[in-house]
Scaffold this motif. Sequence first.
Motif, PDB file in Angstrom:
ATOM      1  N   PRO A 180      -5.405  20.171 -24.050  1.00  0.00           N
ATOM      2  CA  PRO A 180      -5.601  19.471 -25.312  1.00  0.00           C
ATOM      3  C   PRO A 180      -6.942  19.833 -25.941  1.00  0.00           C
ATOM      4  CG  PRO A 180      -5.907  17.966 -23.463  1.00  0.00           C
ATOM      5  CD  PRO A 180      -5.471  19.281 -22.886  1.00  0.00           C
ATOM      6  N   LEU A 181      -7.120  19.457 -27.204  1.00  0.00           N
ATOM      7  CA  LEU A 181      -8.347  19.807 -27.917  1.00  0.00           C
ATOM      8  C   LEU A 181      -9.576  19.130 -27.335  1.00  0.00           C
ATOM      9  CD1 LEU A 181      -7.067  19.787 -31.597  1.00  0.00           C
ATOM     10  CD2 LEU A 181      -7.568  21.768 -30.165  1.00  0.00           C
ATOM     11  N   THR A 182      -9.379  17.971 -26.718  1.00  0.00           N
ATOM     12  CA  THR A 182     -10.485  17.284 -26.059  1.00  0.00           C
ATOM     13  C   THR A 182     -10.072  16.979 -24.623  1.00  0.00           C
ATOM     14  OG1 THR A 182      -9.710  15.112 -26.776  1.00  0.00           O
ATOM     15  CG2 THR A 182     -11.296  16.228 -28.214  1.00  0.00           C
ATOM     16  N   GLY A 183     -11.023  16.774 -23.752  1.00  0.00           N
ATOM     17  CA  GLY A 183     -10.719  16.486 -22.362  1.00  0.00           C
ATOM     18  C   GLY A 183     -10.537  17.759 -21.554  1.00  0.00           C
ATOM     19  N   LYS A 184      -9.972  17.597 -20.361  1.00  0.00           N
ATOM     20  CA  LYS A 184      -9.790  18.724 -19.450  1.00  0.00           C
ATOM     21  C   LYS A 184      -8.716  19.682 -19.969  1.00  0.00           C
ATOM     22  CE  LYS A 184      -8.793  19.996 -14.785  1.00  0.00           C
ATOM     23  NZ  LYS A 184      -9.489  20.023 -13.587  1.00  0.00           N
ATOM     24  N   THR A 185      -9.053  20.953 -20.040  1.00  0.00           N
ATOM     25  CA  THR A 185      -8.159  21.979 -20.553  1.00  0.00           C
ATOM     26  C   THR A 185      -7.071  22.306 -19.541  1.00  0.00           C
ATOM     27  OG1 THR A 185      -9.894  22.956 -21.914  1.00  0.00           O
ATOM     28  CG2 THR A 185      -8.038  24.379 -21.346  1.00  0.00           C
ATOM     29  N   TRP A 186      -5.813  22.364 -19.981  1.00  0.00           N
ATOM     30  CA  TRP A 186      -4.732  22.804 -19.105  1.00  0.00           C
ATOM     31  C   TRP A 186      -4.020  24.028 -19.654  1.00  0.00           C
ATOM     32  CZ3 TRP A 186       0.163  22.703 -21.136  1.00  0.00           C
ATOM     33  CH2 TRP A 186       0.381  21.851 -22.203  1.00  0.00           C
ATOM     34  N   LEU A 187      -4.373  24.449 -20.877  1.00  0.00           N
ATOM     35  CA  LEU A 187      -3.788  25.645 -21.467  1.00  0.00           C
ATOM     36  C   LEU A 187      -4.819  26.285 -22.386  1.00  0.00           C
ATOM     37  CD1 LEU A 187      -1.141  27.349 -22.076  1.00  0.00           C
ATOM     38  CD2 LEU A 187      -0.917  25.868 -24.066  1.00  0.00           C
ATOM     39  N   GLN A 188      -5.013  27.584 -22.247  1.00  0.00           N
ATOM     40  CA  GLN A 188      -5.929  28.308 -23.123  1.00  0.00           C
ATOM     41  C   GLN A 188      -5.176  29.442 -23.801  1.00  0.00           C
ATOM     42  OE1 GLN A 188      -9.082  29.497 -20.494  1.00  0.00           O
ATOM     43  NE2 GLN A 188     -10.292  27.711 -21.036  1.00  0.00           N
ATOM     44  N   SER A 189      -5.410  29.576 -25.089  1.00  0.00           N
ATOM     45  CA  SER A 189      -4.801  30.647 -25.863  1.00  0.00           C
ATOM     46  C   SER A 189      -5.905  31.358 -26.636  1.00  0.00           C
ATOM     47  CB  SER A 189      -3.764  30.085 -26.833  1.00  0.00           C
ATOM     48  OG  SER A 189      -3.262  31.115 -27.651  1.00  0.00           O
ATOM     49  N   PRO A 190      -6.192  32.625 -26.285  1.00  0.00           N
ATOM     50  CA  PRO A 190      -7.249  33.342 -26.986  1.00  0.00           C
ATOM     51  C   PRO A 190      -6.913  33.639 -28.446  1.00  0.00           C
ATOM     52  CG  PRO A 190      -6.195  34.774 -25.378  1.00  0.00           C
ATOM     53  CD  PRO A 190      -5.625  33.403 -25.201  1.00  0.00           C
ATOM     54  N   ALA A 191      -5.636  33.757 -28.785  1.00  0.00           N
ATOM     55  CA  ALA A 191      -5.254  34.067 -30.164  1.00  0.00           C
ATOM     56  C   ALA A 191      -3.801  33.700 -30.387  1.00  0.00           C
ATOM     57  CB  ALA A 191      -5.465  35.549 -30.456  1.00  0.00           C
ATOM     58  N   GLY A 192      -3.473  33.375 -31.626  1.00  0.00           N
ATOM     59  CA  GLY A 192      -2.089  33.067 -31.955  1.00  0.00           C
ATOM     60  C   GLY A 192      -1.907  32.791 -33.426  1.00  0.00           C
ATOM     61  N   LYS A 193      -0.652  32.551 -33.789  1.00  0.00           N
ATOM     62  CA  LYS A 193      -0.291  32.300 -35.190  1.00  0.00           C
ATOM     63  C   LYS A 193       0.536  31.024 -35.269  1.00  0.00           C
ATOM     64  CE  LYS A 193      -0.221  37.172 -36.267  1.00  0.00           C
ATOM     65  NZ  LYS A 193       0.517  38.302 -36.813  1.00  0.00           N
ATOM     66  N   LEU A 194       0.410  30.339 -36.401  1.00  0.00           N
ATOM     67  CA  LEU A 194       1.202  29.140 -36.643  1.00  0.00           C
ATOM     68  C   LEU A 194       1.765  29.182 -38.047  1.00  0.00           C
ATOM     69  CD1 LEU A 194      -0.285  26.645 -38.500  1.00  0.00           C
ATOM     70  CD2 LEU A 194      -1.879  26.909 -36.635  1.00  0.00           C
ATOM     71  N   ARG A 195       2.886  28.475 -38.222  1.00  0.00           N
ATOM     72  CA  ARG A 195       3.514  28.358 -39.529  1.00  0.00           C
ATOM     73  C   ARG A 195       4.090  26.949 -39.634  1.00  0.00           C
ATOM     74  NH1 ARG A 195       7.465  32.314 -39.374  1.00  0.00           N
ATOM     75  NH2 ARG A 195       9.074  30.794 -38.988  1.00  0.00           N
ATOM     76  N   ILE A 196       3.817  26.286 -40.740  1.00  0.00           N
ATOM     77  CA  ILE A 196       4.354  24.950 -40.993  1.00  0.00           C
ATOM     78  C   ILE A 196       5.044  24.990 -42.348  1.00  0.00           C
ATOM     79  CG2 ILE A 196       3.852  22.497 -41.307  1.00  0.00           C
ATOM     80  CD1 ILE A 196       1.280  22.972 -39.653  1.00  0.00           C
ATOM     81  N   GLN A 197       6.324  24.614 -42.362  1.00  0.00           N
ATOM     82  CA  GLN A 197       7.084  24.561 -43.598  1.00  0.00           C
ATOM     83  C   GLN A 197       7.630  23.153 -43.769  1.00  0.00           C
ATOM     84  OE1 GLN A 197       9.462  28.120 -42.230  1.00  0.00           O
ATOM     85  NE2 GLN A 197       9.546  28.402 -44.446  1.00  0.00           N
ATOM     86  N   SER A 198       7.673  22.692 -45.005  1.00  0.00           N
ATOM     87  CA  SER A 198       8.205  21.366 -45.279  1.00  0.00           C
ATOM     88  C   SER A 198       9.038  21.424 -46.538  1.00  0.00           C
ATOM     89  CB  SER A 198       7.055  20.375 -45.454  1.00  0.00           C
ATOM     90  OG  SER A 198       7.556  19.104 -45.793  1.00  0.00           O
ATOM     91  N   LYS A 199      10.206  20.805 -46.468  1.00  0.00           N
ATOM     92  CA  LYS A 199      11.063  20.721 -47.644  1.00  0.00           C
ATOM     93  C   LYS A 199      11.932  19.480 -47.511  1.00  0.00           C
ATOM     94  CE  LYS A 199      13.673  23.377 -50.824  1.00  0.00           C
ATOM     95  NZ  LYS A 199      13.669  24.677 -51.418  1.00  0.00           N
ATOM     96  N   ALA A 200      11.905  18.643 -48.522  1.00  0.00           N
ATOM     97  CA  ALA A 200      12.746  17.439 -48.570  1.00  0.00           C
ATOM     98  C   ALA A 200      12.641  16.626 -47.282  1.00  0.00           C
ATOM     99  CB  ALA A 200      14.196  17.805 -48.864  1.00  0.00           C
TER     100      ALA A 200
END
Length: 172
Positions: free
Chosen positions: A40-60
């Motif tokens: 998670p963003l705070t607290g003890k880390t359980w997953l690390q990702s050096p790089a990545g992409k995200l996409r968020i779409q919203s409709k109705a």
Amino acid sequence: QLPLKGIATHARFQINATVDLDRAGPAPYLKGEWQALSLPLTGKTWLQSPAGKLRIQSKARHITLTLDGKLSQGGSFTAQGDVDMSAATHDWQLTATAHAFHLTLASLPRPLPGFDWHLLARGDTRHTVIEQLAINGFGGSLHLQGDYQHGAPHTWRATMTGQRLDPGILFP
């Protein structure tokens, strides 16, 4: 472009956003990249990702989130989730896959060997259904299906099967 810096994290995000104004209503679309993301963003880390992409779409009142990233020890993951905000129960579904996923558990002397997994789940504010969690690693495979009811009393039903699993891999 909007650079964001997280609180208590060294993660960096770069987001591009557009809003499509059509007759059905506004349809926001965000796409971005991250670097040095810890979850998670705070607290003890359980997953690390050096790089990545995200996409968020919203409709109705329907939101789709897509993630595609690298894992710190050479693996990768993808995930796509959908939420129907028009339903009172906020129906959702999630598909996620990881390759060469490494997990560190405090009770073990070293990280688990890399394994692959695939998750297909759905639910709403009342329950979660794991339609399939398939894990390949440790010399074999493990499959889980289950249902969790969120209300009182909380109930969990699951079926798990494994084949050719070698626990000796954990303690060579």
